[in-house]
Design an enzyme around this catalytic site. Structure first.
Site, PDB file in Angstrom:
ATOM      1  N   GLU A  43      -4.679  22.941  37.750  1.00 12.57           N
ATOM      2  CA  GLU A  43      -4.669  23.691  36.481  1.00 12.57           C
ATOM      3  C   GLU A  43      -5.512  22.975  35.427  1.00 12.57           C
ATOM      4  OE1 GLU A  43      -3.684  26.587  36.301  1.00 12.57           O
ATOM      5  OE2 GLU A  43      -2.004  26.910  37.649  1.00 12.57           O
ATOM      6  N   ARG A  55      -8.946  24.776  34.056  1.00 10.71           N
ATOM      7  CA  ARG A  55      -8.902  25.272  32.669  1.00 10.71           C
ATOM      8  C   ARG A  55      -9.574  24.293  31.707  1.00 10.71           C
ATOM      9  NH1 ARG A  55      -3.405  28.861  32.244  1.00 10.71           N
ATOM     10  NH2 ARG A  55      -2.867  28.759  34.429  1.00 10.71           N
ATOM     11  N   ASP A  65      -5.444  31.941  47.366  1.00  5.04           N
ATOM     12  CA  ASP A  65      -6.589  32.684  46.814  1.00  5.04           C
ATOM     13  C   ASP A  65      -7.902  31.915  46.657  1.00  5.04           C
ATOM     14  OD1 ASP A  65      -5.376  31.203  44.790  1.00  5.04           O
ATOM     15  OD2 ASP A  65      -5.009  32.889  43.448  1.00  5.04           O
ATOM     16  N   GLU A  91      -7.700  39.173  37.355  1.00  7.02           N
ATOM     17  CA  GLU A  91      -8.419  39.348  38.629  1.00  7.02           C
ATOM     18  C   GLU A  91      -9.083  40.719  38.801  1.00  7.02           C
ATOM     19  OE1 GLU A  91      -5.375  38.013  38.358  1.00  7.02           O
ATOM     20  OE2 GLU A  91      -5.940  35.918  38.724  1.00  7.02           O
TER      21      GLU A  91
HETATM   22  C1  DMJ Z   1      -6.079  31.594  36.696  1.00  7.62           C
HETATM   23  O1  DMJ Z   1      -5.575  30.432  36.195  1.00  7.62           O
HETATM   24  C2  DMJ Z   1      -7.050  31.369  37.794  1.00  7.62           C
HETATM   25  O2  DMJ Z   1      -7.815  32.507  37.955  1.00  7.62           O
HETATM   26  C3  DMJ Z   1      -6.425  30.993  39.100  1.00  7.62           C
HETATM   27  O3  DMJ Z   1      -7.329  30.866  40.136  1.00  7.62           O
HETATM   28  C4  DMJ Z   1      -5.402  32.012  39.487  1.00  7.62           C
HETATM   29  N1  DMJ Z   1      -4.576  32.461  38.448  1.00  7.62           N
HETATM   30  C5  DMJ Z   1      -4.939  32.486  37.080  1.00  7.62           C
HETATM   31  C6  DMJ Z   1      -5.118  33.852  36.487  1.00  7.62           C
HETATM   32  O4  DMJ Z   1      -4.345  34.833  36.980  1.00  7.62           O
END
Ligand code: DMJ
Length: 617
Positions: free
Chosen positions: A206, A210, A351, A520
């Site tokens: 995270e 971010r 994902d 997404e």
């Molecule tokens: C984000 O922090 C990123 O896209 C991550 O890969 C998956 N989830 C969240 C947004 O939904």
């Protein structure tokens, strides 16, 4: 159908014969044939010979005088003309017929023009929404990770690094919100280094996607990296962002160095640069495999290879592990370096593993036969695996969706799809054309059979993702949807929009009805619009944006997550996630804007929508 075609017409809905190579000789002899059958004046052999010479001469003249069409962009994007060797070059490489768009597609392109005031006005609405979101955050939560817009206060859910400030910064730069760039940039300059040196536990993934990603993108967009782009003159100098990024990454590196294998630990204590595994000991596969874009770029701009070296070891290691048709379990052990369990999915924890395989390859120049080709191979195999094992169709209306294999490929298929999976249409389309438009990729014969399959799947999945919004009473998607299949059905769990033709196809469990303002679907709509130029993706994005405006806007400032999207009015939660500013609004803004802003063949977006430049090779 000719065997020389690179792919079968059955797989796509256009006519490949239009794009087939024809040699100049063939063109000439075909013209001769046409001429001689249509007209009779070439009946004597001397006449034929003279006409042949004449046509050949005209052909040469046309080739030599092609002028401005025969141009090529140089590295800095300026156009230079390739003179002199034109004839030889064209003889070596046969010309191909230009692709012909169907009347429909031609219309789509004309309507999708960026000079269209309708889209300019819509883009402005997104820009205003960003301003409104920021104003709420700034008023009630400046310096906290997130805004709680209903209780009008801030909360530190991500370790206390002011995550919203950094996640929002490059969006503000791209939108040209100069005052926000100044405020956010000043906060980073004044506080972030100190915060990093004092804070306790953060999550490696995270914090990387971010905060590190946000800093590196801000560095680039503010003119860092030899000034390839400079979107803003506001805020601190680019090096301020880079220095904070380095300090942060130096501490995050402990997640790699503390682990006995190339698989990093999940958590880092920033203040003393130590790291430890998550409770339970496992790391998420998506998490350990989605830090490479950021660490690679930091190495490139800092000149220190250590960041990239550590991060890339993870992917090189995963390459050696056994997989199921390229698909991997969602947990991996830093202790043993092996995958744990059999749960395979492209939703949470799985994902962005797939997303980074192709994006890291693109970032490193996107060349086959390079040191990074293994990533392209892993991606190609995985997408084949997705198509074979995870793609199913709903009943009665036949939506194409991606489900899960919670017990591996020998266990039962689950028709569950997280909203998170909706990153996949965009990634599939990007991987297919490498960021070029579909039209250009086709014209240049760049699409393999796999690419075309993936592009087709991208469009089908984007439809299912959009219908997850359409089917609810609010027009906003739930966190998770199930799809009605022969093997699975449940009554009475529709989304609340009875007039949706997919009301019977999509099942939404009580516990899954929340919406966290996730990006997404609009991310995929943006990528698909750029690649296909089909304006339906813009229309769908606008519809989603309007639903966000209607149901998630909080009068006093900011936007909020919802508890239940199937009810009107929806029950509200009290959180504005950082990715609403970092991703959702950025992708919507780009969807309605000019394609030349952050072009997809020059930038890759990290999984938090922070654009990083593609390496020139
Ligand atoms: C984000 O922090 C990123 O896209 C991550 O890969 C998956 N989830 C969240 C947004 O939904």
């Amino acid at each position: 159908m000719s065997k020389s075609l690179p792919y079968s017409v059955k797989d796509v809905n256009y006519d490949n014969a239009k794009f087939r190579h024809r040699s100049p000789l063939k063109v000439l002899s075909q013209s001769m044939l046409t001429l001689s059958t249509k007209r009779n004046y070439a009946s004597c052999s001397t006449g034929k010979f003279l006409i042949l010479i004449l046509i050949f001469g005209i052909g040469c003249l046309l080739l030599i005088s092609k002028g401005p069409n025969d141009s090529a962009p140089n590295e800095k994007g300026k156009v230079t003309f390739v003179g002199g060797l034109r004839l030889g070059k064209l003889l070596r490489k046969p010309p191909r017929l230009p692709p012909r768009l169907s009347p429909d597609e031609g219309q789509l392109r004309a309507n999708g023009s960026n000079s269209d005031p309708k889209w300019a006005a819509r883009q402005q609405s997104v820009k205003d929404a960003f301003d409104f979101a920021w104003s709420g955050y700034r008023k009630y939560a400046m310096g906290y990770d997130e805004l709680m817009p209903i209780s009008q206060r801030g909360v530190d859910g991500l370790g206390g690094l002011g995550a919203t400030v950094v996640d929002a910064l490059d969006t503000a730069m791209i939108m040209g919100h100069d005052h926000i760039v100044s405020e956010a940039g000043a906060w980073v300059e004044a506080h972030l280094l100190e915060r990093i040196s004092q804070k306790d536990q953060v999550n490696l993934f995270e914090t990387t996607i971010r905060v590190l990603g946000g800093l590196l993108s801000a560095y680039h967009l503010s003119g860092g990296d030899q000034g390839t782009v400079n979107m803003t003159h506001n805020g601190p100098k680019p090096d301020v962002y880079l220095n904070v990024a380095k300090d942060l990454a130096d501490r995050l590196l402990s997640a790699f160095s503390s682990s006995p294998t190339p698989v990093p630990y999940s958590d880092v204590i920033l203040r003393d640069s130590t790291a430890h595994p998550a409770p339970g000991g496992m790391s998420s596969t998506a998490e350990v495999a989605s830090v490479q874009l950021e660490f690679n770029y930091l190495s490139a701009v800092s000149g220190d290879p250590k960041y990239s070296t550590e991060a890339m070891k993870v992917l090189a290691h995963i390459k050696t592990l056994p997989k199921t048709e390229g698909l991997v379990p969602i947990y991996i052990s830093p202790q043993s370096g092996e995958f744990v369990g059999e749960n395979i999915r492209l939703g949470s924890r799985g994902d962005s593993y797939y997303e980074y395989l192709i994006k890291v390859w693109l970032q490193q120049g996107g060349k086959l036969n390079s040191d990074f080709t293994y990533l392209h191979d892993m991606y190609t195999e995985a997408m084949k695996g997705v198509r074979h094992l995870l793609v199913h169709k709903s009943i009665p209306k036949g939506l194409v969706f991606v489900g899960e294999l919670p017990y591996g490929s020998k266990g039962e298929f689950s028709p569950k799809m997280d909203h998170l999976v909706c990153f996949l249409p965009g990634t599939l389309a990007l991987g297919a054309t490498k960021g070029l438009t579909k039209e250009k990729a086709l014209a240049e014969n760049l699409l393999s059979f796999e690419d075309l399959e993936n592009l087709k799947l991208a469009e089908e999945l984007a439809k299912a993702c959009f219908e997850m919004y359409e089917v609810t009473a609010t027009g906003l998607a739930p966190e998770i949807a199930y799809f009605h299949t022969e093997a699975y059905s449940e009554d009475g769990l529709e989304g609340g929009n009875k007039s949706s033709m997919y009301a019977k196809d999509i099942i939404i469990h009580q516990a899954d009805r929340h919406n966290l303002l996730r990006p997404e679907t609009v991310e995929s709509l943006f990528v698909l619009y750029r690649i296909t130029k089909d304006t339906k993706y813009r229309d769908q994005g606008w519809q989603i944006f309007e639903a966000f405006e209607k149901y998630t806007k909080v009068k006093t400032g900011g936007y909020t997550s919802l508890d239940d999207v199937t009810e009107v009015p929806p029950r509200r939660r009290d959180k504005m996630e950082t990715f609403f500013l970092g991703e959702t609004l950025k992708y919507l803004y780009l969807l309605f804007g000019d394609d030349s802003v952050i072009p997809l063949d020059k930038f890759v977006f990290n999984t938090e929508a922070h654009p990083l430049p593609i390496k020139h090779t």
